[in-house]
Design an enzyme around this catalytic site. Sequence first.
Site, mmCIF file in Angstrom:
data_model
loop_
_atom_site.group_PDB
_atom_site.id
_atom_site.type_symbol
_atom_site.label_atom_id
_atom_site.label_comp_id
_atom_site.label_asym_id
_atom_site.label_seq_id
_atom_site.Cartn_x
_atom_site.Cartn_y
_atom_site.Cartn_z
ATOM 1 N N GLY A 286 -11.015 3.918 1.527
ATOM 2 C CA GLY A 286 -11.818 4.804 2.354
ATOM 3 C C GLY A 286 -13.086 4.199 2.891
ATOM 4 O O GLY A 286 -13.996 4.920 3.304
ATOM 5 N N ASP B 44 -7.666 -7.366 1.758
ATOM 6 C CA ASP B 44 -6.655 -7.509 2.802
ATOM 7 C C ASP B 44 -7.264 -7.058 4.105
ATOM 8 O O ASP B 44 -8.181 -6.229 4.127
ATOM 9 C CB ASP B 44 -5.413 -6.667 2.495
ATOM 10 C CG ASP B 44 -5.624 -5.198 2.862
ATOM 11 O OD1 ASP B 44 -5.223 -4.786 3.969
ATOM 12 O OD2 ASP B 44 -6.220 -4.455 2.047
ATOM 13 N N GLN C 159 -11.870 7.047 -4.085
ATOM 14 C CA GLN C 159 -12.237 7.634 -2.807
ATOM 15 C C GLN C 159 -13.596 8.333 -2.952
ATOM 16 O O GLN C 159 -14.192 8.339 -4.013
ATOM 17 C CB GLN C 159 -11.154 8.598 -2.332
ATOM 18 C CG GLN C 159 -9.853 7.928 -1.906
ATOM 19 C CD GLN C 159 -9.980 7.152 -0.599
ATOM 20 O OE1 GLN C 159 -11.029 7.130 0.048
ATOM 21 N NE2 GLN C 159 -8.893 6.500 -0.199
ATOM 22 N N ASP D 202 -2.624 8.335 -1.798
ATOM 23 C CA ASP D 202 -3.941 8.955 -1.674
ATOM 24 C C ASP D 202 -4.132 9.463 -0.257
ATOM 25 O O ASP D 202 -3.316 9.212 0.633
ATOM 26 C CB ASP D 202 -5.053 7.964 -2.040
ATOM 27 C CG ASP D 202 -5.161 6.821 -1.033
ATOM 28 O OD1 ASP D 202 -4.109 6.421 -0.480
ATOM 29 O OD2 ASP D 202 -6.279 6.313 -0.803
ATOM 30 N N ASP E 91 0.855 -1.184 0.000
ATOM 31 C CA ASP E 91 0.000 0.000 0.000
ATOM 32 C C ASP E 91 0.894 1.237 0.000
ATOM 33 O O ASP E 91 2.102 1.150 0.180
ATOM 34 C CB ASP E 91 -0.996 -0.014 1.153
ATOM 35 C CG ASP E 91 -0.339 -0.041 2.520
ATOM 36 O OD1 ASP E 91 0.862 0.251 2.609
ATOM 37 O OD2 ASP E 91 -1.033 -0.363 3.498
ATOM 38 N N SER E 92 0.308 2.379 -0.236
ATOM 39 C CA SER E 92 1.093 3.583 -0.526
ATOM 40 C C SER E 92 1.655 4.258 0.702
ATOM 41 O O SER E 92 2.523 5.123 0.601
ATOM 42 C CB SER E 92 0.229 4.584 -1.283
ATOM 43 O OG SER E 92 -0.772 5.124 -0.423
ATOM 44 N N GLY E 93 1.145 3.912 1.885
ATOM 45 C CA GLY E 93 1.550 4.598 3.105
ATOM 46 C C GLY E 93 0.643 5.736 3.505
ATOM 47 O O GLY E 93 0.757 6.263 4.613
ATOM 48 N N GLY E 94 -0.272 6.114 2.622
ATOM 49 C CA GLY E 94 -1.133 7.260 2.907
ATOM 50 C C GLY E 94 -1.999 7.086 4.136
ATOM 51 O O GLY E 94 -2.109 7.991 4.971
ATOM 52 N N PHE E 95 -2.616 5.917 4.273
ATOM 53 C CA PHE E 95 -3.508 5.689 5.416
ATOM 54 C C PHE E 95 -2.744 5.761 6.727
ATOM 55 O O PHE E 95 -3.202 6.369 7.702
ATOM 56 C CB PHE E 95 -4.197 4.327 5.283
ATOM 57 C CG PHE E 95 -5.073 3.981 6.454
ATOM 58 C CD1 PHE E 95 -6.340 4.528 6.573
ATOM 59 C CD2 PHE E 95 -4.629 3.129 7.457
ATOM 60 C CE1 PHE E 95 -7.156 4.218 7.656
ATOM 61 C CE2 PHE E 95 -5.428 2.818 8.540
ATOM 62 C CZ PHE E 95 -6.693 3.359 8.642
#
Length: 397
Positions: free
Chosen positions: A236, A286, A209, A159, A105-109
């Site tokens: 989201g 996931d 989103q 995101d 995952d991008s790390g954004g969350f």
Amino acid sequence: MNIEIPASAAPTANPAFAYRLLKQDGKARLGEIVTPRGIIRTPAFMPVGTVATVKALYPEQVRDAGADILLGNTYHLMLRPGAERIAKLGGLHKFMRWDKPILTDSGGFQVMSLGKIRKITEEGVTFQSHLDGSRHMLSPERSIEIQCLLGADIQMQFDECIELPAERKEVERAMELSLRWAERSKRAFEMQLSSGGAQPGQALFAIVQGGTDIELRHRSADALVQMDFPGYAVGGLAVGEGHEAMIATLGETLPHLPSDKPRYLMGVGTPLDLIESVRLGVDMFDCVMPTRNGRHGYAFTWSGPLNMRNAKYAEDSAPLDVESSCPAARDYSRAYIHHLIKSGEYLGAMILSWVNTVFYQDLMAAMRAAIAEGRFDDWATETKARITPSPQSAPSP
């Protein structure tokens, strides 16, 4: 319950990333995702290996459970041990001894939820590490660079994910920012491909989103489809909106995504969530629930979830789950597992994490078989009746 549909063919050397729809039963989809490191059978559940480990399990246990792909986390791995260090050591696959596909995952969350102090700008997010307070900048370009250094087979756009409920104006702002970051993530990934930082067969997914606002979801999905990504995630959700709102939003969003590309519902969820989402046409999932709940004493079984802290199991000599394909579920008594959990012994968490990981993979295998045989609705009705938790045993996310 270890039912399986074999992959249609072995992947050729370094194939292009591809999705194959093998059969559809209603909206439920049986398919395959082809990557250079192997085929991912869908619907698929990805065990979460946040910091290059699925907690309390050996990689061999995860592989033998039937997982075709794992999830790793950009935020955590960039902070420790560092993406550049992992690249120097041969990449994430070699580092953690996992030779099948990995999605990052991008790390954004995590930036939004774990960063002690953060500032969001058009450029990206400046934040303080939850580990030591050190300051970092994560942008679409840096997120993609890190994912390429890790060697992820499937990468996610950067995101902004916000907690629900939230004001519509705030949801719209985050959605539009995520669209602009999607364009930058795609350009960054293409640059990595041209420079050799990414390899043919790796793929970048977009993230839809918009909270539970259907109009915003449609706008986000339509704009991302125009950008032409190899796969699409619905992000989201499962962030406070509740099961019914999640399913309703998902049902309105999926028809706006291409039918010839994978659909990934991020961070979900319970077995019932998975069944209902596959019914709507989701291909990938996931969630930390199998191992997190295992560490807290909860077991997923074919007769429903069990709270192994409950005193009623103290003298129960029955196996945990005779229908499980996991040896631990058949070989250890409920009384012994209860004792381990109450005593705080590591082995209790290890056994239940293993049992739960196998249960989730067996659940996905059973769904694939049901779709292949054209009986998904009947199977779903029967299975939901069997595994629906009682109020006393229901595990928390």
